[in-house]
Design a protein around this motif. Structure first.
Motif, PDB file in Angstrom:
ATOM      1  N   THR A 191       0.537  -1.303   0.006  1.00 12.37           N
ATOM      2  CA  THR A 191       0.265  -0.053   0.269  1.00 12.37           C
ATOM      3  C   THR A 191       0.675   1.210  -0.160  1.00 12.37           C
ATOM      4  O   THR A 191      -0.098   2.185  -0.146  1.00 12.37           O
ATOM      5  CB  THR A 191      -0.796   0.152   0.653  1.00 12.37           C
ATOM      6  OG1 THR A 191       0.307   0.059   2.583  1.00 12.37           O
ATOM      7  CG2 THR A 191      -1.603  -0.835   1.375  1.00 12.37           C
ATOM      8  N   VAL A 192       1.849   1.156   0.174  1.00 12.24           N
ATOM      9  CA  VAL A 192       2.893   2.051   0.403  1.00 12.24           C
ATOM     10  C   VAL A 192       3.893   2.136  -1.525  1.00 12.24           C
ATOM     11  O   VAL A 192       4.069   1.247  -1.596  1.00 12.24           O
ATOM     12  CB  VAL A 192       3.846   2.159   1.234  1.00 12.24           C
ATOM     13  CG1 VAL A 192       5.335   3.339   1.221  1.00 12.24           C
ATOM     14  CG2 VAL A 192       3.386   2.647   2.872  1.00 12.24           C
ATOM     15  N   VAL A 193       3.606   3.118  -2.009  1.00 11.27           N
ATOM     16  CA  VAL A 193       4.584   3.975  -2.850  1.00 11.27           C
ATOM     17  C   VAL A 193       5.543   3.516  -3.133  1.00 11.27           C
ATOM     18  O   VAL A 193       7.230   3.162  -1.822  1.00 11.27           O
ATOM     19  CB  VAL A 193       4.457   5.637  -3.339  1.00 11.27           C
ATOM     20  CG1 VAL A 193       5.255   5.535  -4.721  1.00 11.27           C
ATOM     21  CG2 VAL A 193       3.274   6.036  -3.313  1.00 11.27           C
ATOM     22  N   PHE A 194       6.444   2.701  -3.528  1.00 14.14           N
ATOM     23  CA  PHE A 194       7.278   1.888  -3.875  1.00 14.14           C
ATOM     24  C   PHE A 194       8.975   2.807  -4.028  1.00 14.14           C
ATOM     25  O   PHE A 194       8.666   3.860  -4.235  1.00 14.14           O
ATOM     26  CB  PHE A 194       8.188   1.777  -4.898  1.00 14.14           C
ATOM     27  CG  PHE A 194       9.013   0.778  -4.961  1.00 14.14           C
ATOM     28  CD1 PHE A 194       9.903  -0.681  -3.948  1.00 14.14           C
ATOM     29  CD2 PHE A 194      10.433   1.134  -5.900  1.00 14.14           C
ATOM     30  CE1 PHE A 194      10.844  -1.280  -4.285  1.00 14.14           C
ATOM     31  CE2 PHE A 194      11.754   0.598  -5.627  1.00 14.14           C
ATOM     32  CZ  PHE A 194      11.923  -0.680  -5.129  1.00 14.14           C
ATOM     33  N   SER A 195       9.526   2.858  -2.705  1.00 17.33           N
ATOM     34  CA  SER A 195      11.105   4.115  -2.997  1.00 17.33           C
ATOM     35  C   SER A 195      12.177   3.043  -2.492  1.00 17.33           C
ATOM     36  O   SER A 195      12.450   2.280  -1.295  1.00 17.33           O
ATOM     37  CB  SER A 195      10.849   4.745  -1.753  1.00 17.33           C
ATOM     38  OG  SER A 195      12.270   5.424  -0.797  1.00 17.33           O
ATOM     39  N   PRO A 196      12.319   3.041  -3.431  1.00 12.80           N
ATOM     40  CA  PRO A 196      14.386   2.294  -3.458  1.00 12.80           C
ATOM     41  C   PRO A 196      14.635   2.398  -2.400  1.00 12.80           C
ATOM     42  O   PRO A 196      15.431   1.941  -1.181  1.00 12.80           O
ATOM     43  CB  PRO A 196      15.112   3.471  -4.667  1.00 12.80           C
ATOM     44  CG  PRO A 196      13.782   3.362  -4.930  1.00 12.80           C
ATOM     45  CD  PRO A 196      13.150   3.990  -4.291  1.00 12.80           C
ATOM     46  N   LEU A 197      15.102   3.912  -1.470  1.00 13.39           N
ATOM     47  CA  LEU A 197      15.610   4.276   0.044  1.00 13.39           C
ATOM     48  C   LEU A 197      15.003   3.465   1.303  1.00 13.39           C
ATOM     49  O   LEU A 197      15.901   2.522   1.700  1.00 13.39           O
ATOM     50  CB  LEU A 197      15.099   5.918   0.432  1.00 13.39           C
ATOM     51  CG  LEU A 197      16.242   5.922   1.497  1.00 13.39           C
ATOM     52  CD1 LEU A 197      17.961   5.861   2.053  1.00 13.39           C
ATOM     53  CD2 LEU A 197      15.800   7.667   2.380  1.00 13.39           C
ATOM     54  N   LEU A 198      13.745   3.158   1.224  1.00 10.95           N
ATOM     55  CA  LEU A 198      12.639   2.370   1.829  1.00 10.95           C
ATOM     56  C   LEU A 198      13.680   0.837   2.004  1.00 10.95           C
ATOM     57  O   LEU A 198      13.627   0.237   2.984  1.00 10.95           O
ATOM     58  CB  LEU A 198      11.566   2.323   1.859  1.00 10.95           C
ATOM     59  CG  LEU A 198      10.463   1.773   2.126  1.00 10.95           C
ATOM     60  CD1 LEU A 198      10.542   1.874   4.452  1.00 10.95           C
ATOM     61  CD2 LEU A 198       8.810   2.143   3.151  1.00 10.95           C
ATOM     62  N   TYR A 199      13.068   0.470   0.659  1.00  6.61           N
ATOM     63  CA  TYR A 199      13.482  -1.264   0.107  1.00  6.61           C
ATOM     64  C   TYR A 199      15.480  -1.029   1.023  1.00  6.61           C
ATOM     65  O   TYR A 199      15.406  -1.858   1.655  1.00  6.61           O
ATOM     66  CB  TYR A 199      13.420  -0.834  -1.146  1.00  6.61           C
ATOM     67  CG  TYR A 199      13.933  -2.810  -1.450  1.00  6.61           C
ATOM     68  CD1 TYR A 199      13.564  -3.882  -1.540  1.00  6.61           C
ATOM     69  CD2 TYR A 199      15.191  -2.752  -2.196  1.00  6.61           C
ATOM     70  CE1 TYR A 199      13.759  -5.085  -1.621  1.00  6.61           C
ATOM     71  CE2 TYR A 199      15.904  -3.837  -2.285  1.00  6.61           C
ATOM     72  CZ  TYR A 199      14.830  -5.037  -2.448  1.00  6.61           C
ATOM     73  OH  TYR A 199      15.307  -6.351  -2.122  1.00  6.61           O
ATOM     74  N   GLN A 200      16.060  -0.499   0.606  1.00  2.75           N
ATOM     75  CA  GLN A 200      17.545  -0.793   1.003  1.00  2.75           C
ATOM     76  C   GLN A 200      17.404  -0.297   2.396  1.00  2.75           C
ATOM     77  O   GLN A 200      18.664  -1.208   3.206  1.00  2.75           O
ATOM     78  CB  GLN A 200      17.958   0.364   0.622  1.00  2.75           C
ATOM     79  CG  GLN A 200      18.301   0.513  -1.459  1.00  2.75           C
ATOM     80  CD  GLN A 200      19.108   1.657  -1.701  1.00  2.75           C
ATOM     81  OE1 GLN A 200      19.398   2.894  -1.298  1.00  2.75           O
ATOM     82  NE2 GLN A 200      18.566   1.389  -3.456  1.00  2.75           N
ATOM     83  N   ARG A 201      16.858   0.306   3.908  1.00  5.15           N
ATOM     84  CA  ARG A 201      16.860   0.794   4.951  1.00  5.15           C
ATOM     85  C   ARG A 201      16.130  -1.166   5.556  1.00  5.15           C
ATOM     86  O   ARG A 201      16.803  -1.191   6.285  1.00  5.15           O
ATOM     87  CB  ARG A 201      16.402   1.854   5.354  1.00  5.15           C
ATOM     88  CG  ARG A 201      17.803   2.835   5.325  1.00  5.15           C
ATOM     89  CD  ARG A 201      16.128   4.067   5.777  1.00  5.15           C
ATOM     90  NE  ARG A 201      15.903   3.964   7.509  1.00  5.15           N
ATOM     91  CZ  ARG A 201      15.266   4.643   8.075  1.00  5.15           C
ATOM     92  NH1 ARG A 201      15.053   5.910   7.350  1.00  5.15           N
ATOM     93  NH2 ARG A 201      15.318   4.793   8.907  1.00  5.15           N
ATOM     94  N   LEU A 202      15.132  -0.774   5.207  1.00  2.00           N
ATOM     95  CA  LEU A 202      14.695  -3.102   5.255  1.00  2.00           C
ATOM     96  C   LEU A 202      15.589  -3.811   4.878  1.00  2.00           C
ATOM     97  O   LEU A 202      15.585  -4.797   5.933  1.00  2.00           O
ATOM     98  CB  LEU A 202      13.499  -2.342   4.451  1.00  2.00           C
ATOM     99  CG  LEU A 202      12.364  -3.310   5.443  1.00  2.00           C
ATOM    100  CD1 LEU A 202      12.000  -3.264   6.378  1.00  2.00           C
ATOM    101  CD2 LEU A 202      10.915  -3.759   4.544  1.00  2.00           C
TER     102      LEU A 202
END
Length: 355
Positions: A191-202
């Protein structure tokens, strides 16, 4: 080898060219089919429909959520059946990062009545999945509902001024013990717009916690994507070193067969003096990298950030390329087979074909 003298190509181009050359016809067929899919309106509409279903299922279709919960338990069962991950005759404690809706824990508890677990999941109020584990299994799970990217995973250096971020301490039920198995299956919620930063932090958050909390000689299971990509290849190389080469991959067929995702299993992590040295080194480097992309003014991963594992010059060595292809083949084979089936179905039924 001759390709190392090819001054017209960058090392990164050499890396991708050599992966394709060594991998051979099956991988080449996969690449061609993926290119076809990117140009096809039927493919695009099919995957858009899948994304829409994933985004709305939790609120609109409880039965679909439960089906997904059961199917995810089959995914781990596939991994365990092929790679013999979990013992059956004794108890153990596992840590699962990204544990909801709970299918993985359900399989472990079903297959071993002595197993106990600790799980971390994003709260539903923040977009996380609801936990669906049945009561008979739930009492064996310590559930932590929190955003793990906001745990304080920075290096223990006063000069970093960690107070500039609203970070929380890692819960004591995790920080106070080691785990024989660590499962890293967290991914950004649909439900969250894909973010490379969020993916990488996770992903980095999971790596830091896994390397810190796995007991010596234990096992890490992690979901990765696209073994042919440089970052993923460097992660695989890293796991090879912290486990003395006891790395295996499995791409389950229960779900997401057409996607590039797969599970890497690293056994005997830190089980030898050499691998323990790598484990300590990489944990320190991963903490610092996590801090670099998490602090105020955060940035995404950049080319060269993973060079502490292996620079590109190392990644294009023939023996390293051969190992990447060895680990990648099972992934590409399953993905190609599922894409070929989807291609046939789309040709007959359009975007309404079921995967």
């Amino acid at each position: 080898m001759a390709f190392l003298d090819d001054r017209a190509k960058s090392p990164l181009e050499i890396f991708y060219d050599q992966i394709r050359e060594i991998a051979g016809e099956e991988y080449d067929s996969l690449c061609r089919l993926k290119i076809k899919g990117k140009k096809s309106q039927d493919y695009e509409e099919h995957f858009q429909q899948q994304r829409h279903t994933a985004e709305t299922a939790q609120d609109s279709d409880p039965s679909l959520c439960y089906t997904w919960y059961i199917k995810t338990s089959y995914i781990l069962q596939e991994v365990d059946n092929e790679l013999s991950v979990f013992p059956k005759g004794r108890g153990f404690h596992f840590l699962e990062l990204g544990c909801s809706p709970g299918g993985f824990a359900r399989y472990i508890f079903w297959s071993n009545w002595l197993a106990r677990g600790t799980g971390v999941s994003l709260p539903p109020q923040q977009g996380g999945h609801k936990n669906l584990i049945e009561g008979k299994y739930l009492r064996r799970l310590t559930l932590v509902q929190a955003d793990m990217t906001m745990f304080n995973l920075a290096p223990n250096e006063p000069s970093l001024f960690r107070d500039s971020l609203p970070l929380a301490p890692v819960p004591s039920c995790i920080s106070s013990r080691q785990f024989e198995f660590v499962i890293c299956d967290a991914h950004p919620v649909p439900t969250v717009v894909f973010s490379p930063l969020l993916y990488q932090r996770l992903l980095l958050s999971q790596l830091v916690m896994a390397f810190e909390r796995v007991e010596l000689g234990g096992t890490i299971i992690i979901r990765l994507t696209h073994p042919e990509r440089l970052y993923t290849a460097q992660y695989m190389y890293m796991f090879d070193q912290v486990s003395d080469g006891q790395v295996f991959v499995k791409k389950p067929e229960t779900m997401h067969g057409t996607r590039g995702s797969f599970y890497l299993v690293a056994k005997n992590v830190g089980g030898t003096e050499q691998s323990r040295g790598y484990l300590r080194l990489y944990l320190e480097k991963l903490r610092r990298l996590w801090w670099e992309i998490s602090r105020e003014g955060a940035r995404v991963l950049m080319y060269g950030d993973m060079n502490f594992v292996a620079p590109l010059e190392t990644m294009i060595r023939p023996e390293v390329l051969a190992r990447i292809v060895e680990l990648g083949r099972p992934v590409w084979s399953v993905q190609l087979r599922h894409l070929e089936r989807l291609d046939v179905r789309l040709a007959k039924h359009g975007r309404h074909a079921e995967e």
